[in-house]
Scaffold this active site. Structure first.
Site, PDB file in Angstrom:
ATOM      1  N   TYR A 144       0.882  -1.173   0.000  1.00 14.96           N
ATOM      2  CA  TYR A 144       0.000   0.000   0.000  1.00 14.96           C
ATOM      3  C   TYR A 144       0.915   1.217   0.000  1.00 14.96           C
ATOM      4  CZ  TYR A 144      -3.395   3.441   1.728  1.00 14.96           C
ATOM      5  OH  TYR A 144      -4.189   4.555   1.887  1.00 14.96           O
ATOM      6  N   ASP A 185      -2.121  -1.125  -4.048  1.00 10.19           N
ATOM      7  CA  ASP A 185      -2.450   0.258  -4.366  1.00 10.19           C
ATOM      8  C   ASP A 185      -1.138   1.021  -4.516  1.00 10.19           C
ATOM      9  OD1 ASP A 185      -3.243   2.881  -4.462  1.00 10.19           O
ATOM     10  OD2 ASP A 185      -4.542   2.799  -2.700  1.00 10.19           O
ATOM     11  N   ASN A 187      -0.922   4.013  -5.919  1.00 13.76           N
ATOM     12  CA  ASN A 187      -1.245   5.420  -5.683  1.00 13.76           C
ATOM     13  C   ASN A 187      -0.692   6.364  -6.754  1.00 13.76           C
ATOM     14  OD1 ASN A 187      -2.972   6.699  -3.801  1.00 13.76           O
ATOM     15  ND2 ASN A 187      -1.825   5.779  -2.107  1.00 13.76           N
ATOM     16  N   HIS A 291     -12.393   1.792  -3.915  1.00 11.18           N
ATOM     17  CA  HIS A 291     -11.600   1.078  -4.915  1.00 11.18           C
ATOM     18  C   HIS A 291     -12.355  -0.175  -5.339  1.00 11.18           C
ATOM     19  CE1 HIS A 291      -7.522   3.055  -4.115  1.00 11.18           C
ATOM     20  NE2 HIS A 291      -8.289   3.507  -3.131  1.00 11.18           N
TER      21      HIS A 291
END
Length: 530
Positions: A144, A185, A187, A291
């Site tokens: 993450y 993720d 990002n 998400h």
């Protein structure tokens, strides 16, 4: 072998009352990587840590409670042979670690601790049999990645350093042999096609995160002066698919119009993608988060290990049965040398009745064992009364309001936004029954004389009187393009207008060319229109 990644935006809320197993089963993957679990070690409960048919591996934030966090759930048939928390190796203090940490000299110890302290990575290593019947390993990195906050420039640098640590660890694992997959993720939306509103393309490509992805990922037909080793599995199989997004803003309701970004990835090493990748899909039909899941299917078959590695949550003391429980202190224990002998307590339930020892002169219920909640209930208990007294209206009213935050049983929601529910009939016109809560949340009733100037009012007249006295907020303005009521928002961005309220079109955010999308109506809220 099916691999799936999903930013769940809070695992406890996503699991719901049904528990985690139905959710994991519905996702239908062998290895499920979840991000933003928002669970720290103190908040982890057994229903989330030990799920039938799966073994779990968590990474917890050490800086803030209920923040960040990742978890990998593996089916029993995909049990890993090794697992560890973090990218740096600093949290690895057990057997069954994976190793291969790259060049730690590029980072200080303090920096490694900071990068791994937010619970952003879990790594598991699995045995697989490829489509060519060769047995090898597949290391799954569940990450993450941090978000770059424009208001906090230091977080942008933190994000880049996390990227570089992730790359160093992934390449070191690949050099050690076997295959590597990075799931999570990331990002960052890599290409303009991955963003609903990329804006100026030159500025878009100058983004530091996109520059890192450019140097990290290989694409067919791309020259590789830097030796890119990893592949974006979705773009590898779907290079031109538009409006393929994985994240949408909940506040603007943009998911309804698919106005989002693709920031969730499954990145496979190039050799694995070329030889074993069968499918790569987005699953926007799965709700429960801002998400959606992303998945990949390999031709390879996973070979489950015979035993879970030590990082598995079922081995944590609080779930493995090695930690002392409260029940231990509720029985009498006699010690005889090195042996312990537990005696029965003063009372033992036998059938429908309760047998009481002579030592204890307390008279207990004849209809069942006393509920533990009895000892926390206010007031004195009369001997011989039913233990169901613990379920009285007063007790249930307290539970409903204090524990769950819901209205007590039998309480109806307020009407018109003013006062309590009107329940008087025409034959009871002078009196209106109003429910209100006492200091402990128990609903009480009081009567209100519904008279005006000595004249008794009917219920409908009484309601009109209340509305005239308490008119409530003014109606919101209508947006110019659609003629629909606007919604009220508050400025949260630091600055001169922070805290000010304003009206905007209530429709979801979307492309300006989409007639279903929000128009550009904007109006500052004043005291008059509030």
């Amino acid at each position: 072998m099916r691999l799936l990644s999903w930013n769940v935006n809070g695992l406890r809320a996503g699991a719901g009352a049904a528990g985690l197993k139905p959710l994991l089963d519905a996702l239908g993957a062998d290895v499920i990587c979840l991000q933003e679990t928002k669970i720290t070690r103190d908040l982890l409960e057994e229903p989330l840590a030990v799920v039938e048919g799966y073994n779990a591996y968590f990474s917890f934030s050490r800086t803030r409670s209920g923040y960040s966090g990742v978890a990998t759930f593996c089916k029993a048939t995909a049990t890993p042979e090794a697992a560890e928390e973090g990218l740096s190796g600093l949290w690895t203090k057990h057997e069954g670690a994976i190793g291969c940490y790259g060049a730690p000299g590029d980072f200080t110890t303090e920096e490694l601790q900071a990068l791994d302290s937010e619970g952003r990575a879990v790594i598991t290593r699995h045995r697989i049999c490829t489509s060519e019947q060769q047995e090898t390993t597949l290391t799954v990195v569940n990450v993450y990645c941090p978000r770059a906050d424009p208001e906090k420039p230091e977080r942008g640098e933190f994000k880049l350093r996390f990227y570089h640590l992730l790359q160093a660890r992934a390449e070191a694992l690949l050099r050690a042999g076997g295959h590597v997959v990075i799931m999570g993720d990331i990002n960052t939306a890599h290409k303009p096609i991955d963003h609903c509103d990329p804006g100026d393309l030159e500025s878009f490509q100058e983004h530091p995160g996109r520059n890192w992805l450019d140097g990290f990922l290989w694409e067919p037909g791309k020259e590789s002066p830097h030796g890119e080793l990893f592949v974006d599995t979705f773009r590898f199989l779907h290079p031109t698919q538009k409006e393929a997004y994985t994240c949408w803003c909940n506040v603007t309701g943009s998911r309804h119009l698919n106005y989002g970004t693709r920031i969730d990835y499954i990145l496979a090493d190039r050799a694995l993608a070329l030889s074993e990748l069968k499918e790569a899909q987005l699953r926007p039909e799965v709700f429960g988060s801002d998400h959606c899941p992303v998945q990949a299917v390999l031709k390879s078959v996973c070979l489950g290990a015979p035993r879970c590695p030590p990082l598995c949550t079922r081995f944590l003391p609080e779930f493995a049965g090695t930690q002392q429980k409260l029940s231990r202190f509720l029985v009498k224990v006699e010690r005889n040398g090195l042996l312990e002998k537990r005696q029965k307590p003063d009372w033992v339930e036998t059938g429908a009745a309760t047998v009481v020892s002579k030592k204890s002169r307390t008279i207990l219920s004849q209809k069942g064992q006393v509920d533990l909640r009895h000892f926390f209930k206010g007031g004195n208990r009369t001997e011989g009364t039913d233990s169901a007294e613990c379920q009285s209206d007063t007790y249930m009213g307290w539970r409903a309001t204090e524990d769950s935050g819901k209205e007590p049983p039998g309480e109806t929601a307020r009407v018109d936004g003013h006062g309590g529910e009107e329940v008087a009939s025409e034959t009871q016109a002078p009196v209106e029954i109003v429910r209100e809560k006492s200091s402990i949340g128990v609903a009480n009733e009081r009567t209100v004389d519904c008279r005006k100037d000595g004249v008794t009012l009917k219920p409908t007249q009484s309601a009109a009187l209340w509305r005239s006295l308490l008119p409530g907020p003014a109606r919101p303005p209508l947006c110019k393009a659609h003629g629909e009521p606007c919604v009220l928002r508050t400025v949260k961005k630091p600055g001169a207008n922070c805290g000010r309220r304003f009206y905007v079109c209530a429709r979801p955010l979307g492309k300006s060319s989409d007639p279903r999308a929000r128009c550009d109506f904007f109006l500052w809220a004043s005291r008059d229109n509030l």
